[in-house]
Design a protein around this motif. Sequence first.
Motif, mmCIF file in Angstrom:
data_model
loop_
_atom_site.group_PDB
_atom_site.id
_atom_site.type_symbol
_atom_site.label_atom_id
_atom_site.label_comp_id
_atom_site.label_asym_id
_atom_site.label_seq_id
_atom_site.Cartn_x
_atom_site.Cartn_y
_atom_site.Cartn_z
ATOM 1 N N ALA A 1 0.637 0.197 14.545
ATOM 2 C CA ALA A 1 0.284 0.643 13.015
ATOM 3 C C ALA A 1 1.453 -0.458 11.725
ATOM 4 C CB ALA A 1 1.253 2.365 13.527
ATOM 5 N N LYS A 2 0.366 0.409 10.796
ATOM 6 C CA LYS A 2 0.560 -0.252 9.129
ATOM 7 C C LYS A 2 0.521 1.043 8.186
ATOM 8 C CE LYS A 2 -1.588 -3.227 7.462
ATOM 9 N NZ LYS A 2 -2.682 -4.601 7.309
ATOM 10 N N VAL A 3 1.241 1.481 7.400
ATOM 11 C CA VAL A 3 0.926 2.268 5.939
ATOM 12 C C VAL A 3 0.172 1.733 5.233
ATOM 13 C CG1 VAL A 3 2.085 4.470 4.657
ATOM 14 C CG2 VAL A 3 3.250 3.030 7.365
ATOM 15 N N LEU A 4 -0.859 2.539 4.403
ATOM 16 C CA LEU A 4 -1.492 2.440 3.978
ATOM 17 C C LEU A 4 -1.763 3.214 2.689
ATOM 18 C CD1 LEU A 4 -5.231 1.549 5.446
ATOM 19 C CD2 LEU A 4 -3.049 -0.209 4.312
ATOM 20 N N ASP A 5 -2.335 2.885 1.102
ATOM 21 C CA ASP A 5 -1.971 4.921 0.354
ATOM 22 C C ASP A 5 -3.226 5.057 0.455
ATOM 23 O OD1 ASP A 5 -3.879 2.699 -1.470
ATOM 24 O OD2 ASP A 5 -1.749 2.553 -3.056
ATOM 25 N N ALA A 6 -3.874 5.811 -0.857
ATOM 26 C CA ALA A 6 -5.062 6.057 -0.353
ATOM 27 C C ALA A 6 -6.215 5.191 -0.933
ATOM 28 C CB ALA A 6 -5.208 7.657 -1.652
ATOM 29 N N ASN A 7 -6.248 4.308 -1.827
ATOM 30 C CA ASN A 7 -7.047 3.470 -2.041
ATOM 31 C C ASN A 7 -6.886 2.181 -1.196
ATOM 32 O OD1 ASN A 7 -7.532 4.297 -4.203
ATOM 33 N ND2 ASN A 7 -5.824 4.118 -5.469
ATOM 34 N N GLY A 8 -6.495 2.288 -0.249
ATOM 35 C CA GLY A 8 -6.263 1.384 1.246
ATOM 36 C C GLY A 8 -5.380 0.652 0.834
ATOM 37 N N GLU A 9 -4.823 0.020 -0.720
ATOM 38 C CA GLU A 9 -3.308 -0.903 0.089
ATOM 39 C C GLU A 9 -2.520 -0.653 0.679
ATOM 40 O OE1 GLU A 9 -3.749 -3.336 -2.305
ATOM 41 O OE2 GLU A 9 -5.862 -2.667 -3.292
ATOM 42 N N THR A 10 -2.017 -1.486 0.645
ATOM 43 C CA THR A 10 -0.917 -1.570 2.594
ATOM 44 C C THR A 10 0.833 -1.809 1.576
ATOM 45 O OG1 THR A 10 -1.834 -3.247 3.673
ATOM 46 C CG2 THR A 10 0.983 -2.873 4.232
ATOM 47 N N LEU A 11 0.517 -0.678 2.556
ATOM 48 C CA LEU A 11 2.551 0.428 1.295
ATOM 49 C C LEU A 11 3.977 -0.796 2.689
ATOM 50 C CD1 LEU A 11 2.543 3.330 0.768
ATOM 51 C CD2 LEU A 11 2.159 1.713 -1.144
ATOM 52 N N VAL A 12 2.981 -0.678 3.462
ATOM 53 C CA VAL A 12 3.831 -0.696 5.324
ATOM 54 C C VAL A 12 3.495 -1.966 5.857
ATOM 55 C CG1 VAL A 12 5.380 -0.487 7.052
ATOM 56 C CG2 VAL A 12 5.770 0.555 5.095
ATOM 57 N N PRO A 13 3.052 -3.090 6.289
ATOM 58 C CA PRO A 13 2.824 -4.176 6.234
ATOM 59 C C PRO A 13 2.405 -3.692 8.403
ATOM 60 C CG PRO A 13 4.325 -4.802 6.402
ATOM 61 C CD PRO A 13 5.224 -3.652 5.246
ATOM 62 N N LEU A 14 1.494 -4.542 8.828
ATOM 63 C CA LEU A 14 1.608 -3.762 10.344
ATOM 64 C C LEU A 14 2.963 -4.344 11.153
ATOM 65 C CD1 LEU A 14 -0.529 -4.333 13.028
ATOM 66 C CD2 LEU A 14 -0.942 -6.695 12.792
ATOM 67 N N LYS A 15 3.313 -3.778 11.908
ATOM 68 C CA LYS A 15 4.171 -3.991 12.739
ATOM 69 C C LYS A 15 3.581 -2.691 13.578
ATOM 70 C CE LYS A 15 8.021 -2.504 11.211
ATOM 71 N NZ LYS A 15 9.488 -2.221 11.202
ATOM 72 N N PRO A 16 5.106 -3.627 15.358
ATOM 73 C CA PRO A 16 4.887 -2.351 16.346
ATOM 74 C C PRO A 16 6.157 -0.800 16.036
ATOM 75 C CG PRO A 16 5.954 -4.371 16.434
ATOM 76 C CD PRO A 16 5.959 -4.604 15.294
#
Length: 229
Positions: free
Chosen positions: A127-142
Amino acid sequence: MSKILSIETSIAVCSVAIHENGELLALAELHQDNVHGSKLVPLIKSLLAEGGYSPKSLDAIAVAQGPGSYTGLRIGVSTAKGLAFAHDLPLIGLDSLDGLGARLVGQVENGSFIVPMIDARRMEVYAKVLDANGETLVPLKPVILEEGVFDELLNSGLVYFLGNANKKTEAFLNHANGRYIDKLNSAAGLGKLAYQKYVEKDFVDIAYFEPNYLKEFMVLKSKKNPLLT
């Protein structure tokens, strides 16, 4: 003007698309298990032929590089490398979760979160977490689906989950701010990301490019904030 052929084989969906300057021109997909090896190349040939395109009319090849299915990624990346090499085209590598998350960008409220996920195994997801504009808030991680794992996000606003891990995530979570969107990885979501990299000439080295299998990892747990550890 730039035409880019995109390939997405991170999960069971076998998907190819052609974009021009980031806008979708053509899409072909097969939602079947275990068909990447036998169907990907014919699917590409069919898409090109039906649209009146040829490899010579393309400006680049883009491919989802992972994480995801080991077999799917290996076939997708090797096919993309072969096409790029054979036709002297630049190759663009894209994060599979960025491509998935891009399918919701511009469609959700400001202040909400987009969480693209790919099923790993048992109670694990990538998973990763993006804001509404698609900017990464939390990078890819298991991420291990355990108590409290998404609480900080869910308590901060609406959270839009999407991907092939949705069913087991929804069954595990019970929160009013959770939204589960029926969208899977698709080459349709790679277009704008690929075009941006094309403009920036952000290409990979065909000889050394490999999928991001994300096979070996260690998850650090935190009772306070498991997701953001």
